[in-house]
Design a protein around this motif. Structure first.
Motif: not given
Length: 435
Positions: A165, A169-170, A172, A208, A229, A234-235, A251-253
């Protein structure tokens, strides 16, 4: 190992993750992952295998695991040591196969994970992700289970990939976190899960509590996600095996993925590339890297995947194709598939980027032509099965339109105190091996 009677057809639309052909079912794959090791053979894998069996110099032993040759062979078929590899890492208990992501840690070690079932053919069957580290790809240290199976979110796991990471990107998670994507079989359906680690891959927790992607049914192949990545868009980009093609998703998230294309590996697509008979059977374990040829200055994308060469007089193995990516990150091949290693035992491989001109690869030293055959001795059935290949350094050579990978082996010379070449013999066995 797939036979001619099990040839793949073309699946339906990638967006639906569906197959109108009859790809290998999840249950069949689970059965196929019951690997049993061939006793007292000298594996004739070019550049991969050396020698097996008691009486040969000992392999490097993971710290804390104890000397495998001091184990009492009668204790358990899952920990017995009479068929240990002499120069290759071997799981200390149970069954191992596919290698997961390899990365360089802040501790100076190289780290990787592999699929392991410590109680193979006993209770709690199914593989989980096991963690190993090394400084030199010769001496290995066991770290332990990183991603356990049957944790209430996923069941047992198949292959996947790990990303850092460091891009943030993540949002959190800390930038030092690792994020893993992998397939788990839920009621026979192949589903993709995501987990994260804050302790450099020693343990992972669910990101998740539900799957982020799922095949529509138990008959459809949708597994072994390779995730990377892309800083420009930025995906996150996922490459997912879907029968005889590799679907591409963005994926954007990191949770919601949408289909953007696919690389076809069916009869027609491979025949167009000049592969005589086209079919390479079931596709598994995709991986995408880049390499620059220092002589030409050209940088190419390299797609790796597991396949079956039975139609070409070969076993299961790891293949690669040279090409480029289109504007949606879909791999477009420019050359026919070639094998990373022509030996019979280089499957379930993974590849690490070591700068722009060098890759490092490890693989499971087995193939489905014999690895699921039963083996017994005077102590009964043996359930400790599976070894790691020697490490391969891969570089790009050739000319535009005709590139190939140059394969250099990291030899464990400190273990066998001299090169092993020509004719090597184990009790009752004589065969030619190479270094």
């Amino acid at each position: 190992m797939r036979t001619a009677a099990m040839r793949m057809g073309r699946p339906a639309t990638a967006a639906a993750l569906a197959g109108t052909a009859r790809p290998e079912t999840a249950m069949a794959r689970a059965r196929r992952h019951g690997m049993r090791w061939l006793a007292l053979v000298v594996v004739a894998a070019a550049s991969t295998a050396l020698v097996i069996g008691a009486g040969w110099p000992r392999r490097a032993v993971a710290a804390g695991s104890g000397d495998p040759r001091s184990a009492t062979t009668a204790v358990s078929g899952m920990t017995t040591s009479q068929f240990d590899q002499a120069y290759h890492y071997q799981t200390s208990q149970g069954f191992m196969n596919d290698v997961q992501t390899i990365w360089k840690g802040g501790d100076g070690y190289y780290h990787f994970l592999y699929l392991r079932n410590a109680r193979y053919r006993h209770d709690g069957d199914g593989t989980e992700w096991y963690h190993v580290k090394t400084r030199d790809f010769v001496h290995y240290t066991d770290v332990g289970v990183s991603i356990p199976k049957f944790n209430g979110v996923w069941q047992w796991m198949a292959t996947g990939s790990v990303i850092t990471n460091e891009s943030g990107f993540f949002a959190d998670l800390p930038r030092t976190a690792l994020v893993a994507y992998f397939t788990s079989y839920i009621d026979g359906v192949q589903r993709q899960f995501v987990a994260y680690s804050r302790d450099e891959g020693r343990t992972f927790l669910p990101y998740r509590d539900t799957a982020v992607m799922s095949a529509p049914d138990a008959e459809t192949n949708a597994r072994d996600p390779y995730v990377t990545y892309d800083a420009r868009s930025k995906t996150l980009v996922m490459y997912l095996v879907e029968g005889d093609r590799i679907g591409t998703y963005e994926s954007a998230d990191g949770v919601g993925f949408h289909h953007v294309g696919a690389t076809m590996l069916d009869d027609g697509a491979l025949a167009d590339l000049g592969l005589e008979d086209g079919d390479l059977g079931l596709i598994e374990c995709p991986n995408l890297k880049t390499l620059r040829d220092p002589r030409t200055g050209e940088t190419k994308s390299i797609l790796f995947f597991g396949a079956n060469g039975y139609r070409y007089g070969q076993t299961t193995g790891t293949y690669y194709m040279v090409g480029d990516l289109d504007g949606h990150h879909v791999f477009v091949p420019e050359q026919r598939p070639s094998r990373v290693d022509d030996g019979s035992d280089y499957y379930g491989a993974n590849v690490m980027q070591n700068g722009d001109t060098l890759l490092t690869s490890l693989a499971w030293m087995g193939n489905w032509g014999y690895s699921d055959k039963p083996i017994s001795d005077d102590y009964g059935p043996v359930y400790k099965l599976g070894s790691l290949s020697l490490a391969h350094h891969l570089t790009l050579a050739g000319k535009p339109g005709d590139y190939s990978l140059v394969n250099t082996i990291i030899e464990p010379k400190a273990l066998y105190q001299g090169a092993v070449a020509g004719i090597s013999r184990a009790p009752g066995v004589a065969t030619r091996c190479s270094t």
